[in-house]
Motif scaffolding. Structure first.
Motif, PDB file in Angstrom:
ATOM      1  N   LEU A   1       0.832  -1.199   0.000  1.00 28.50           N
ATOM      2  CA  LEU A   1       0.000   0.000   0.000  1.00 28.50           C
ATOM      3  C   LEU A   1       0.867   1.250   0.000  1.00 28.50           C
ATOM      4  O   LEU A   1       2.006   1.226   0.449  1.00 28.50           O
ATOM      5  CB  LEU A   1      -0.895   0.025   1.244  1.00 28.50           C
ATOM      6  CG  LEU A   1      -1.894  -1.125   1.406  1.00 28.50           C
ATOM      7  CD1 LEU A   1      -2.395  -1.189   2.839  1.00 28.50           C
ATOM      8  CD2 LEU A   1      -3.054  -0.956   0.438  1.00 28.50           C
TER       9      LEU A   1
ATOM     10  N   LEU B   1      -5.328   9.996  -0.722  1.00 28.41           N
ATOM     11  CA  LEU B   1      -5.414   8.854  -1.630  1.00 28.41           C
ATOM     12  C   LEU B   1      -4.640   7.683  -1.031  1.00 28.41           C
ATOM     13  O   LEU B   1      -3.491   7.831  -0.619  1.00 28.41           O
ATOM     14  CB  LEU B   1      -4.828   9.216  -2.996  1.00 28.41           C
ATOM     15  CG  LEU B   1      -4.975   8.205  -4.136  1.00 28.41           C
ATOM     16  CD1 LEU B   1      -6.447   7.988  -4.482  1.00 28.41           C
ATOM     17  CD2 LEU B   1      -4.215   8.692  -5.367  1.00 28.41           C
TER      18      LEU B   1
ATOM     19  N   GLN C   1      -3.721   3.707  -2.153  1.00 36.51           N
ATOM     20  CA  GLN C   1      -3.828   2.786  -3.272  1.00 36.51           C
ATOM     21  C   GLN C   1      -2.748   1.714  -3.216  1.00 36.51           C
ATOM     22  O   GLN C   1      -1.840   1.773  -2.388  1.00 36.51           O
ATOM     23  CB  GLN C   1      -3.755   3.553  -4.594  1.00 36.51           C
ATOM     24  CG  GLN C   1      -2.478   4.330  -4.816  1.00 36.51           C
ATOM     25  CD  GLN C   1      -2.564   5.274  -6.005  1.00 36.51           C
ATOM     26  OE1 GLN C   1      -2.218   6.434  -5.906  1.00 36.51           O
ATOM     27  NE2 GLN C   1      -3.024   4.777  -7.144  1.00 36.51           N
ATOM     28  N   ARG C   2      -2.893   0.747  -4.103  1.00 39.47           N
ATOM     29  CA  ARG C   2      -1.886  -0.302  -4.250  1.00 39.47           C
ATOM     30  C   ARG C   2      -0.981   0.087  -5.414  1.00 39.47           C
ATOM     31  O   ARG C   2      -1.449   0.167  -6.559  1.00 39.47           O
ATOM     32  CB  ARG C   2      -2.552  -1.649  -4.499  1.00 39.47           C
ATOM     33  CG  ARG C   2      -3.492  -2.076  -3.376  1.00 39.47           C
ATOM     34  CD  ARG C   2      -3.845  -3.544  -3.452  1.00 39.47           C
ATOM     35  NE  ARG C   2      -4.875  -3.901  -2.479  1.00 39.47           N
ATOM     36  CZ  ARG C   2      -4.645  -4.139  -1.194  1.00 39.47           C
ATOM     37  NH1 ARG C   2      -3.414  -4.038  -0.723  1.00 39.47           N
ATOM     38  NH2 ARG C   2      -5.625  -4.454  -0.375  1.00 39.47           N
TER      39      ARG C   2
ATOM     40  N   GLY D   1      -2.335   0.044  -9.023  1.00 36.64           N
ATOM     41  CA  GLY D   1      -2.970   1.350  -9.103  1.00 36.64           C
ATOM     42  C   GLY D   1      -4.353   1.379  -8.489  1.00 36.64           C
ATOM     43  O   GLY D   1      -5.021   2.420  -8.488  1.00 36.64           O
ATOM     44  N   GLU D   2      -4.807   0.236  -7.956  1.00 38.35           N
ATOM     45  CA  GLU D   2      -6.136   0.159  -7.351  1.00 38.35           C
ATOM     46  C   GLU D   2      -6.290   1.203  -6.244  1.00 38.35           C
ATOM     47  O   GLU D   2      -5.454   1.297  -5.347  1.00 38.35           O
ATOM     48  CB  GLU D   2      -6.366  -1.234  -6.770  1.00 38.35           C
ATOM     49  CG  GLU D   2      -7.709  -1.387  -6.062  1.00 38.35           C
ATOM     50  CD  GLU D   2      -7.840  -2.700  -5.314  1.00 38.35           C
ATOM     51  OE1 GLU D   2      -8.917  -2.929  -4.734  1.00 38.35           O
ATOM     52  OE2 GLU D   2      -6.873  -3.482  -5.296  1.00 38.35           O
ATOM     53  N   VAL D   3      -7.358   1.978  -6.313  1.00 37.54           N
ATOM     54  CA  VAL D   3      -7.633   3.014  -5.325  1.00 37.54           C
ATOM     55  C   VAL D   3      -8.549   2.454  -4.238  1.00 37.54           C
ATOM     56  O   VAL D   3      -9.625   1.935  -4.523  1.00 37.54           O
ATOM     57  CB  VAL D   3      -8.295   4.240  -5.988  1.00 37.54           C
ATOM     58  CG1 VAL D   3      -8.727   5.248  -4.936  1.00 37.54           C
ATOM     59  CG2 VAL D   3      -7.338   4.884  -6.985  1.00 37.54           C
ATOM     60  N   LEU D   4      -8.101   2.562  -2.991  1.00 34.31           N
ATOM     61  CA  LEU D   4      -8.871   2.067  -1.857  1.00 34.31           C
ATOM     62  C   LEU D   4      -9.574   3.190  -1.098  1.00 34.31           C
ATOM     63  O   LEU D   4     -10.567   2.952  -0.427  1.00 34.31           O
ATOM     64  CB  LEU D   4      -7.951   1.298  -0.906  1.00 34.31           C
ATOM     65  CG  LEU D   4      -7.207   0.112  -1.535  1.00 34.31           C
ATOM     66  CD1 LEU D   4      -6.268  -0.511  -0.522  1.00 34.31           C
ATOM     67  CD2 LEU D   4      -8.184  -0.921  -2.063  1.00 34.31           C
ATOM     68  N   LYS D   5      -9.040   4.398  -1.202  1.00 30.77           N
ATOM     69  CA  LYS D   5      -9.650   5.558  -0.526  1.00 30.77           C
ATOM     70  C   LYS D   5      -9.249   6.812  -1.293  1.00 30.77           C
ATOM     71  O   LYS D   5      -8.076   6.981  -1.653  1.00 30.77           O
ATOM     72  CB  LYS D   5      -9.150   5.638   0.923  1.00 30.77           C
ATOM     73  CG  LYS D   5      -9.621   6.856   1.714  1.00 30.77           C
ATOM     74  CD  LYS D   5     -11.096   6.779   2.072  1.00 30.77           C
ATOM     75  CE  LYS D   5     -11.569   7.982   2.863  1.00 30.77           C
ATOM     76  NZ  LYS D   5     -11.073   7.989   4.245  1.00 30.77           N
ATOM     77  N   LYS D   6     -10.216   7.678  -1.576  1.00 33.09           N
ATOM     78  CA  LYS D   6      -9.900   8.919  -2.292  1.00 33.09           C
ATOM     79  C   LYS D   6     -10.813  10.036  -1.801  1.00 33.09           C
ATOM     80  O   LYS D   6     -12.029   9.870  -1.722  1.00 33.09           O
ATOM     81  CB  LYS D   6     -10.075   8.739  -3.801  1.00 33.09           C
ATOM     82  CG  LYS D   6      -9.745   9.996  -4.604  1.00 33.09           C
ATOM     83  CD  LYS D   6      -9.737   9.742  -6.100  1.00 33.09           C
ATOM     84  CE  LYS D   6     -11.135   9.596  -6.661  1.00 33.09           C
ATOM     85  NZ  LYS D   6     -11.139   9.592  -8.152  1.00 33.09           N
TER      86      LYS D   6
END
Length: 280
Positions: free
Chosen positions: A70, A78, A80-81, A85-90
């Motif tokens: 992460l 933001l 993400q991984r 590029g996966e967004v987990l919180k924005k």
């Protein structure tokens, strides 16, 4: 104060003045310590005000590209991984927010830079004052624009006032209180003021990180040195101040390590590794 290092499952690490040496590079000692930390099951997580594009080379150097790795960017705006590029919180700013902060910049004669997901823009350079941010964030393309160049649905990650330290400090004193009520406003380095959504700071990011990892906040360590690190130093189970940290950070930290010129982060990691070995 006695701290229980064995409870730590993840470490949120600031970059400038913390993980990075004074030359803005990461030392071989620190690179090795990061890998050894991963080997004992403790997850290192970069927690920075920069965008991912601005730190991707460092992510590669530290080998933080496993599918479950992460990264926290934009001071917590933001998560993400980095591998996918996966967004987990924005959390972002709107065009109305930018318009309001542009009026502030004009009122206090500060150059304004704004960053979105892929680019950086310069909107206000009063009295010939040029923003210092392009020299700080060299990994992003910058363009001069006006407010009308953006659509009403455009999302922005953060806004920045960057200029000579003394001039910037004087301008900060002129910011009306209602702006502090509506935005998170803090320095990430002496010549850089960041303006973010009100719910964004590194402290909230620590809570989000704990939720994503499904561990208690008390199992997160945070290491930092500047004003923007204060919320996570206070929030984490163990807050660590760098030897070169500002006094306010040292005052609330549970531990103080050596400076970033002395591999202070690596020394903390070695303490974690040693504690884990003694537990076995």
């Amino acid at each position: 104060m006695t701290v229980d290092l064995n409870k730590i499952k993840a470490v949120a690490i600031d970059l400038d003045g913390t993980l990075l040496a004074p030359d803005r590079e990461v030392t071989p000692t620190t690179v090795s310590a990061v890998q050894r930390l991963k080997e004992i099951g403790v997850k290192p997580v970069i927690c920075t005000g920069r965008p991912l594009q601005g730190v991707i080379d460092l992510v590669h150097k530290l080998n933080l590209l496993a599918p479950d790795d992460l990264i926290i960017t934009y001071n917590g705006g933001l998560i993400q991984r980095p591998a996918s590029g996966e967004v987990l919180k924005k959390v972002t700013l709107s065009l109305d927010d930018l318009s309001s902060l542009l009026k502030l910049a004009e009122a206090i004669n500060m150059p304004l830079a704004v960053v979105d997901a892929t680019n950086a823009y310069l909107l206000n350079e009063p009295l010939g004052r040029q923003s210092g941010y392009p020299k700080i964030m060299t990994k992003l393309p910058f363009s001069h624009v006006s407010l009308s160049d953006f659509s009403t649905s455009h999302q922005f990650n953060k806004i920045l006032f960057s200029y000579d330290v003394d001039v910037l400090n004087a301008a900060i004193k002129e910011i009306p209180k209602d702006y502090y009520d509506r935005f998170t406003i803090m320095k990430s380095r002496p010549n850089l003021l960041e303006l973010l959504p009100k719910t964004v700071n590194k402290g909230h990011a620590i809570s989000d990180l704990a939720s994503i990892l499904e561990v208690p906040v008390s199992a997160i360590m945070a290491i930092g040195d500047q004003e923007n690190d204060l919320p996570m130093i206070k929030k984490a189970g163990i807050g660590v101040a760098m030897g070169n940290a500002i006094p306010e950070v040292k005052a609330v930290a549970d531990m103080v390590t050596t400076t970033n010129a002395e591999d202070g982060v690596a020394k903390v990691f070695e303490q974690l590794i040693s504690a884990r070995k003694h537990q076995i």
